[in-house]
Scaffold this motif. Structure first.
Motif, PDB file in Angstrom:
ATOM      1  N   VAL A  64     -65.630  31.320  33.097  1.00 37.57           N
ATOM      2  CA  VAL A  64     -64.714  30.197  32.917  1.00 37.57           C
ATOM      3  C   VAL A  64     -64.604  29.846  31.435  1.00 37.57           C
ATOM      4  O   VAL A  64     -63.509  29.560  30.928  1.00 37.57           O
ATOM      5  CB  VAL A  64     -65.184  28.976  33.735  1.00 37.57           C
ATOM      6  N   GLY A  65     -65.729  29.895  30.729  1.00 41.05           N
ATOM      7  CA  GLY A  65     -65.709  29.604  29.301  1.00 41.05           C
ATOM      8  C   GLY A  65     -64.871  30.599  28.518  1.00 41.05           C
ATOM      9  O   GLY A  65     -64.099  30.222  27.624  1.00 41.05           O
ATOM     10  N   ARG A  66     -65.016  31.882  28.862  1.00 42.97           N
ATOM     11  CA  ARG A  66     -64.206  32.906  28.176  1.00 42.97           C
ATOM     12  C   ARG A  66     -62.722  32.696  28.463  1.00 42.97           C
ATOM     13  O   ARG A  66     -61.879  32.853  27.567  1.00 42.97           O
ATOM     14  CB  ARG A  66     -64.652  34.305  28.613  1.00 42.97           C
ATOM     15  N   LEU A  67     -62.408  32.344  29.706  1.00 43.18           N
ATOM     16  CA  LEU A  67     -61.016  32.112  30.073  1.00 43.18           C
ATOM     17  C   LEU A  67     -60.454  30.919  29.313  1.00 43.18           C
ATOM     18  O   LEU A  67     -59.292  30.956  28.851  1.00 43.18           O
ATOM     19  CB  LEU A  67     -60.903  31.876  31.575  1.00 43.18           C
ATOM     20  N   LEU A  68     -61.233  29.858  29.177  1.00 46.84           N
ATOM     21  CA  LEU A  68     -60.791  28.693  28.419  1.00 46.84           C
ATOM     22  C   LEU A  68     -60.460  29.082  26.986  1.00 46.84           C
ATOM     23  O   LEU A  68     -59.428  28.666  26.428  1.00 46.84           O
ATOM     24  CB  LEU A  68     -61.862  27.602  28.440  1.00 46.84           C
ATOM     25  N   LYS A  69     -61.314  29.884  26.391  1.00 49.12           N
ATOM     26  CA  LYS A  69     -61.087  30.316  25.014  1.00 49.12           C
ATOM     27  C   LYS A  69     -59.818  31.146  24.908  1.00 49.12           C
ATOM     28  O   LYS A  69     -59.008  30.958  23.979  1.00 49.12           O
ATOM     29  CB  LYS A  69     -62.282  31.118  24.510  1.00 49.12           C
ATOM     30  N   VAL A  70     -59.605  32.071  25.850  1.00 56.16           N
ATOM     31  CA  VAL A  70     -58.393  32.897  25.852  1.00 56.16           C
ATOM     32  C   VAL A  70     -57.154  32.023  25.962  1.00 56.16           C
ATOM     33  O   VAL A  70     -56.162  32.202  25.236  1.00 56.16           O
ATOM     34  CB  VAL A  70     -58.438  33.936  27.001  1.00 56.16           C
ATOM     35  N   CYS A  71     -57.188  31.060  26.882  1.00 58.03           N
ATOM     36  CA  CYS A  71     -56.048  30.161  27.076  1.00 58.03           C
ATOM     37  C   CYS A  71     -55.802  29.294  25.845  1.00 58.03           C
ATOM     38  O   CYS A  71     -54.645  29.035  25.469  1.00 58.03           O
ATOM     39  CB  CYS A  71     -56.266  29.282  28.300  1.00 58.03           C
ATOM     40  N   ARG A  72     -56.866  28.835  25.242  1.00 59.94           N
ATOM     41  CA  ARG A  72     -56.728  28.010  24.030  1.00 59.94           C
ATOM     42  C   ARG A  72     -56.081  28.812  22.902  1.00 59.94           C
ATOM     43  O   ARG A  72     -55.138  28.336  22.226  1.00 59.94           O
ATOM     44  CB  ARG A  72     -58.100  27.487  23.587  1.00 59.94           C
ATOM     45  N   GLU A  73     -56.576  30.033  22.687  1.00 62.24           N
ATOM     46  CA  GLU A  73     -56.034  30.861  21.611  1.00 62.24           C
ATOM     47  C   GLU A  73     -54.594  31.257  21.903  1.00 62.24           C
ATOM     48  O   GLU A  73     -53.757  31.316  20.984  1.00 62.24           O
ATOM     49  CB  GLU A  73     -56.909  32.094  21.423  1.00 62.24           C
ATOM     50  N   ALA A  74     -54.282  31.520  23.176  1.00 66.50           N
ATOM     51  CA  ALA A  74     -52.908  31.878  23.541  1.00 66.50           C
ATOM     52  C   ALA A  74     -51.957  30.705  23.292  1.00 66.50           C
ATOM     53  O   ALA A  74     -50.764  30.908  23.002  1.00 66.50           O
ATOM     54  CB  ALA A  74     -52.850  32.300  25.003  1.00 66.50           C
ATOM     55  N   ALA A  75     -52.485  29.490  23.403  1.00 63.86           N
ATOM     56  CA  ALA A  75     -51.673  28.303  23.152  1.00 63.86           C
ATOM     57  C   ALA A  75     -51.594  27.969  21.664  1.00 63.86           C
ATOM     58  O   ALA A  75     -50.903  27.017  21.273  1.00 63.86           O
ATOM     59  CB  ALA A  75     -52.243  27.109  23.920  1.00 63.86           C
TER      60      ALA A  75
ATOM     61  N   PHE B 228     -61.906  18.332  34.111  1.00 62.32           N
ATOM     62  CA  PHE B 228     -61.718  18.901  32.776  1.00 62.32           C
ATOM     63  C   PHE B 228     -60.809  20.118  32.859  1.00 62.32           C
ATOM     64  O   PHE B 228     -59.880  20.280  32.065  1.00 62.32           O
ATOM     65  CB  PHE B 228     -63.084  19.287  32.188  1.00 62.32           C
ATOM     66  N   LEU B 229     -61.060  21.011  33.840  1.00 55.77           N
ATOM     67  CA  LEU B 229     -60.250  22.215  33.988  1.00 55.77           C
ATOM     68  C   LEU B 229     -58.811  21.871  34.356  1.00 55.77           C
ATOM     69  O   LEU B 229     -57.866  22.525  33.895  1.00 55.77           O
ATOM     70  CB  LEU B 229     -60.860  23.134  35.047  1.00 55.77           C
ATOM     71  N   ASP B 230     -58.647  20.860  35.186  1.00 54.53           N
ATOM     72  CA  ASP B 230     -57.306  20.443  35.585  1.00 54.53           C
ATOM     73  C   ASP B 230     -56.507  19.983  34.367  1.00 54.53           C
ATOM     74  O   ASP B 230     -55.351  20.379  34.167  1.00 54.53           O
ATOM     75  CB  ASP B 230     -57.416  19.327  36.620  1.00 54.53           C
ATOM     76  N   LYS B 231     -57.115  19.153  33.550  1.00 56.65           N
ATOM     77  CA  LYS B 231     -56.444  18.639  32.358  1.00 56.65           C
ATOM     78  C   LYS B 231     -56.194  19.756  31.348  1.00 56.65           C
ATOM     79  O   LYS B 231     -55.100  19.835  30.753  1.00 56.65           O
ATOM     80  CB  LYS B 231     -57.292  17.531  31.721  1.00 56.65           C
ATOM     81  N   ALA B 232     -57.177  20.636  31.163  1.00 56.19           N
ATOM     82  CA  ALA B 232     -57.027  21.734  30.214  1.00 56.19           C
ATOM     83  C   ALA B 232     -55.936  22.699  30.659  1.00 56.19           C
ATOM     84  O   ALA B 232     -55.189  23.238  29.835  1.00 56.19           O
ATOM     85  CB  ALA B 232     -58.355  22.466  30.052  1.00 56.19           C
ATOM     86  N   ASP B 233     -55.831  22.919  31.966  1.00 52.65           N
ATOM     87  CA  ASP B 233     -54.808  23.827  32.487  1.00 52.65           C
ATOM     88  C   ASP B 233     -53.414  23.314  32.140  1.00 52.65           C
ATOM     89  O   ASP B 233     -52.540  24.082  31.708  1.00 52.65           O
ATOM     90  CB  ASP B 233     -54.956  23.969  34.000  1.00 52.65           C
ATOM     91  N   THR B 234     -53.216  22.017  32.311  1.00 48.77           N
ATOM     92  CA  THR B 234     -51.920  21.409  31.980  1.00 48.77           C
ATOM     93  C   THR B 234     -51.665  21.469  30.484  1.00 48.77           C
ATOM     94  O   THR B 234     -50.580  21.866  30.034  1.00 48.77           O
ATOM     95  CB  THR B 234     -51.878  19.950  32.460  1.00 48.77           C
ATOM     96  N   LEU B 235     -52.653  21.087  29.703  1.00 45.52           N
ATOM     97  CA  LEU B 235     -52.508  21.014  28.252  1.00 45.52           C
ATOM     98  C   LEU B 235     -52.235  22.386  27.643  1.00 45.52           C
ATOM     99  O   LEU B 235     -51.397  22.536  26.745  1.00 45.52           O
ATOM    100  CB  LEU B 235     -53.776  20.407  27.643  1.00 45.52           C
ATOM    101  N   LEU B 236     -52.923  23.424  28.140  1.00 48.53           N
ATOM    102  CA  LEU B 236     -52.806  24.765  27.569  1.00 48.53           C
ATOM    103  C   LEU B 236     -51.748  25.616  28.265  1.00 48.53           C
ATOM    104  O   LEU B 236     -51.588  26.791  27.935  1.00 48.53           O
ATOM    105  CB  LEU B 236     -54.175  25.471  27.650  1.00 48.53           C
ATOM    106  N   LYS B 237     -51.074  24.994  29.257  1.00 48.56           N
ATOM    107  CA  LYS B 237     -50.063  25.737  30.026  1.00 48.56           C
ATOM    108  C   LYS B 237     -50.650  27.038  30.578  1.00 48.56           C
ATOM    109  O   LYS B 237     -50.097  28.125  30.406  1.00 48.56           O
ATOM    110  CB  LYS B 237     -48.819  26.010  29.174  1.00 48.56           C
ATOM    111  N   ALA B 238     -51.809  26.899  31.242  1.00 44.86           N
ATOM    112  CA  ALA B 238     -52.544  28.070  31.738  1.00 44.86           C
ATOM    113  C   ALA B 238     -52.036  28.566  33.084  1.00 44.86           C
ATOM    114  O   ALA B 238     -52.604  29.502  33.653  1.00 44.86           O
ATOM    115  CB  ALA B 238     -54.033  27.734  31.840  1.00 44.86           C
ATOM    116  N   GLN B 239     -51.010  27.942  33.617  1.00 46.19           N
ATOM    117  CA  GLN B 239     -50.348  28.394  34.843  1.00 46.19           C
ATOM    118  C   GLN B 239     -51.301  28.520  36.044  1.00 46.19           C
ATOM    119  O   GLN B 239     -51.194  29.423  36.855  1.00 46.19           O
ATOM    120  CB  GLN B 239     -49.635  29.725  34.603  1.00 46.19           C
ATOM    121  N   GLY B 240     -52.258  27.605  36.111  1.00 48.92           N
ATOM    122  CA  GLY B 240     -53.158  27.571  37.257  1.00 48.92           C
ATOM    123  C   GLY B 240     -54.383  28.451  37.141  1.00 48.92           C
ATOM    124  O   GLY B 240     -55.242  28.428  38.033  1.00 48.92           O
ATOM    125  N   HIS B 241     -54.511  29.216  36.054  1.00 53.49           N
ATOM    126  CA  HIS B 241     -55.662  30.116  35.931  1.00 53.49           C
ATOM    127  C   HIS B 241     -56.968  29.345  35.774  1.00 53.49           C
ATOM    128  O   HIS B 241     -58.007  29.754  36.304  1.00 53.49           O
ATOM    129  CB  HIS B 241     -55.454  31.063  34.738  1.00 53.49           C
TER     130      HIS B 241
END
Length: 281
Positions: A25-36, A68-81
């Protein structure tokens, strides 16, 4: 929430089997953050958390709360990942030593619970649970304490299940008298118990201290029954306190609990007893 405890989540316990999924989950958060196109400081500011907390989550050292994941998903436009891991993180919120208990309680269709020392965890208010857990030694760190309290409160989801399960509690009188926290904490705890006792699938009984000869003197007893007819139980006074599932062992606990239940006050008498105890505070 205690001072100094970050609401983003909890530290991973060393050697916990959930460590690998938290790291994923941490790696995915980082990927989503960098993609944003966001830096750690930018994400921290947008999320309302410290930079160190974001870094701990990204390297898998911190279990993020589902919120936290719910808010981060919206903020980073992670499309539910990121949201896809919310249920995993709900399970991970339980400390390792209570995770199996929570899973068993989640599957049970019937629970019989006798408590002789403290009010049972499923009946506890948040403030009572926090005050009680503060008495344990060695003492919990603020982070550990809040995680234990959060896990205990999350277990109370058994009251919200549909169809509901059958819950039977027998509490020793002393558990209603001991002012864990302070008198006001105990007052609110007893008021909460009165509310729970009125649920149609709950039977709450009190064992008066004057009942000298009953088989609860060996300590706590818990028996959980499942839809397939199997069960699991434990008792402080038997089997070294370990969970048991062998039918003859369960029958022993069932017998003992049945006698305790018969010797306790009726549910109606118990409600009156708790109301009287409340009036004496």
């Amino acid at each position: 929430m205690s001072e100094g405890v970050d609401e983003a989540g909890w530290d991973v316990e060393p050697g916990d089997e959930i460590e690998s999924i938290v790291q994923a989950v941490g790696r995915l958060l980082k990927v989503c953050r960098e993609a944003a196109g966001m830096t750690v400081p930018e994400l921290a500011e947008a999320m309302g958390y410290g930079e160190d907390m974001i870094r701990k989550i990204e390297r898998g050292a911190r279990i993020p709360r589902p919120e936290f994941l719910d808010k981060a998903d919206t903020l980073l436009k992670a499309q539910g990942h990121l949201r896809a891991f919310m249920e995993d993180m709900r399970k991970a919120r339980y400390p390792k030593k209570v995770r199996e208990l929570a899973e068993l309680e989640g599957r049970a269709v019937e629970m019989s619970l006798y408590s002789n020392h403290n009010i049972h965890g499923l009946l506890q208010t948040e403030e009572y649970a926090r005050a009680l857990l503060r008495t344990w030694r060695p003492a919990y760190s603020p982070d550990q304490l809040e995680r234990m309290v959060a896990a205990r409160m999350a277990r109370k989801s058994v009251f919200e299940r549909s169809p509901s399960l059958e819950l039977s509690f027998v509490q020793e009188e002393v558990t209603l008298r001991r002012p864990i926290g302070d008198t006001m904490v105990l007052r609110r705890q007893l008021q909460h118990m009165l509310e729970v006792a009125k649920l149609p699938f709950v039977e709450l009984q009190v064992m008066p201290t004057g009942r000298a000869n009953h088989p609860g003197t060996g300590g706590l007893i818990e028996v959980l029954k499942f839809v397939d007819g199997t069960g699991v139980g434990r008792s402080d006074g038997d089997f070294a306190g370990r969970p048991v599932s062998i039918p003859r062992q369960l029958r022993l606990l069932d017998l003992r609990y049945g006698i305790i239940r018969a010797q306790a006050l009726t549910p109606e008498e118990s409600l009156a007893f708790i109301e009287q105890a409340l009036g004496e505070l």
